[in-house]
Design an enzyme around this catalytic site. Structure first.
Site, PDB file in Angstrom:
ATOM      1  N   ALA A 105     -19.422  34.752  -5.727  1.00  0.00           N
ATOM      2  CA  ALA A 105     -20.989  34.913  -6.355  1.00  0.00           C
ATOM      3  C   ALA A 105     -20.840  32.912  -7.213  1.00  0.00           C
ATOM      4  CB  ALA A 105     -20.432  35.940  -7.952  1.00  0.00           C
ATOM      5  N   LYS A 106     -22.117  32.911  -6.784  1.00  0.00           N
ATOM      6  CA  LYS A 106     -22.145  31.628  -7.436  1.00  0.00           C
ATOM      7  C   LYS A 106     -23.097  31.274  -8.686  1.00  0.00           C
ATOM      8  CE  LYS A 106     -20.143  27.604  -7.083  1.00  0.00           C
ATOM      9  NZ  LYS A 106     -19.432  26.827  -6.550  1.00  0.00           N
ATOM     10  N   GLY A 107     -23.402  30.424  -9.488  1.00  0.00           N
ATOM     11  CA  GLY A 107     -24.968  30.635 -11.100  1.00  0.00           C
ATOM     12  C   GLY A 107     -25.026  29.377 -11.261  1.00  0.00           C
TER      13      GLY A 107
END
Ligand code: GLU
Length: 418
Positions: A105-107
């Site tokens: 994931a990444k934000g």
């Protein structure tokens, strides 16, 4: 953003080539072309002067086939959905290459954090956390630091998530300060992993670390730690750079002094010492050295840089620093690239150790963290080397292949719901 520099297109094009190289059918990896979940949020922040600004943020979960989604949060003015999607996909691959039980994931928030006061940064972090709260959690998706964020930001995320739930939940985020559930060794882990991979390359090719010269692009946490640790191992660091410019010294830079200087907030363009010359970013990338370590942002090594650079090998400490076109040039020139998803995986490996400590409510000694990190990195390194030999592909394709096979196997065993 032109298609050429769209990092998600870069991911898709390498994915396709790696899958073909190891004989995976399109059906097997089709799902990897699409992130499982994309969340876009608007983050209102009351500024110190009483005005309200709205920042755009994202959290993308690329894959959860091998476990909870995992990946950092970036605060940077260039953050956009394609970048976050690419960074999320690379996390899935990275966790699979080093074989830790996570997806990717990444934000990110589109903001220049250097323009915010500490209080504004805290309000931005807490509101962004509240906005992505429905999809994060220790069993679901575990954020961590990335460009523009640090342990303090992680501490605020942990506190916000805990306050919303009514009790302290350390395992929701990694990269925290040790006083609030962070692991010792986590801050240095990505740079330490880069050092471990570099030394392993030198060992396996029979080179003495004391006889090699190194150039490092980027003096953030990762670049700075890698430079310090390689300097300690005897490598001659001839060039470093930050956003303001670069430095070069043929006899080797005084890395401890430079590290202390940048940690105090100093810009390299203002740094002064005997025999140290100021150089441009292009000169940093193309100047004479044995090992080039890009430790900044994506798309730094373009085809034009790749044609001109003088390094004998590249260790990618940043995510996505080399464009697809540059990869082709480097391959033609016979310059090996040790890819990001292997070389910079040390951070997420120690994030995993932190999460394990949090779930068990115990703490490891720093020696155990560092020794286990080394074991995991060297094992992954050897697996990628073997894959490269077996399929006669470059190290990037080999690392993708190791990862994609692992993710696809997990997918196959789980089956498709319903
Ligand atoms: N942001 C880091 C990376 O790109 C670390 C991610 C993590 O620890 O979850 O690998």
């Amino acid at each position: 953003m032109s298609d050429k520099y769209n990092p998600y297109n870069n991911f898709l094009s390498v994915l396709k080539r790696a899958a073909q190289a190891v004989g995976l059918h399109e059906n097997d990896y089709a799902a990897l072309c699409y992130p499982e979940r994309e969340l876009k949020v608007s983050v209102p922040v009351r500024m110190d002067n009483g005005s309200v600004r709205i920042f755009e943020g994202y959290r993308v979960q690329h894959s959860t086939s091998r476990g909870p989604a995992k990946g950092g949060i970036r605060f940077h003015p260039d953050v956009n959905i394609d970048e976050v999607k690419a960074l999320a996909a690379w996390m899935s691959l990275k966790c699979a290459v080093v074989n830790i039980p996570y997806g990717g994931a990444k934000g990110g928030v589109c903001v220049d954090p250097s323009t915010l006061s500490a209080a504004e940064r805290e309000r931005l972090t807490r509101r962004y956390t509240a906005m992505i709260l429905p999809i994060i959690g220790p069993e679901k998706d575990i954020p961590a630091p990335d460009v523009g964020t640090n342990a303090q930001v992680m501490d605020w995320i942990m506190d916000t998530y805990s306050m919303m739930n009514g009790y302290t939940i350390h395992g929701v985020v990694t990269g925290k300060d040790p006083e609030v559930g962070g692991s010792v060794g986590r801050t240095e882990a990505t740079g330490r992993g880069v050092m471990i991979v570099t030394l392993e390359v030198l060992r396996q090719t029979g080179q003495d670390p004391k006889k090699v010269t190194v150039a490092v692009q980027g003096m953030g946490n990762v670049g700075c730690t890698a430079a310090v640790l390689l300097h300690e191992k005897g490598c001659r660091i001839v060039a470093v750079s930050d956003v303001s410019g670069g430095l070069r010294c043929e006899s080797g830079l005084d890395i401890p002094a430079i590290a202390a200087y940048v940690k105090k907030g100093g810009l390299l363009k203002d740094y002064d010492a005997p025999d140290v010359h100021h150089i441009s970013n292009d000169e940093l990338l193309t100047g004479a050295c044995d090992i080039l370590i890009p430790a900044a942002l994506e798309n730094q090594i373009t085809a034009s840089v790749a044609e001109r650079l003088q390094a004998k090998l590249i260790i990618e400490a940043a995510n996505g620093p080399t464009t697809v076109e540059a990869d082709a040039v480097l391959e033609k020139r016979g310059i090996p690239v040790f890819p990001d998803i292997l070389a910079n995986a040390g951070g997420v490996v120690v994030s995993y150790f932190e999460w394990v400590q949090n779930l068990q409510e115990l703490t490891w000694e720093e020696k155990d963290v560092n020794d286990t990190l080394k074991r995991v990195m060297v094992r992954a390194f050897n697996e990628v080397m073997e894959k490269s030999k077996k399929f006669s592909v470059n190290y990037r394709l080999a690392a993708y292949a190791v990862a994609v096979e692992r993710i696809c196997t997990a997918k196959k065993k789980r089956g498709i719901f319903p």
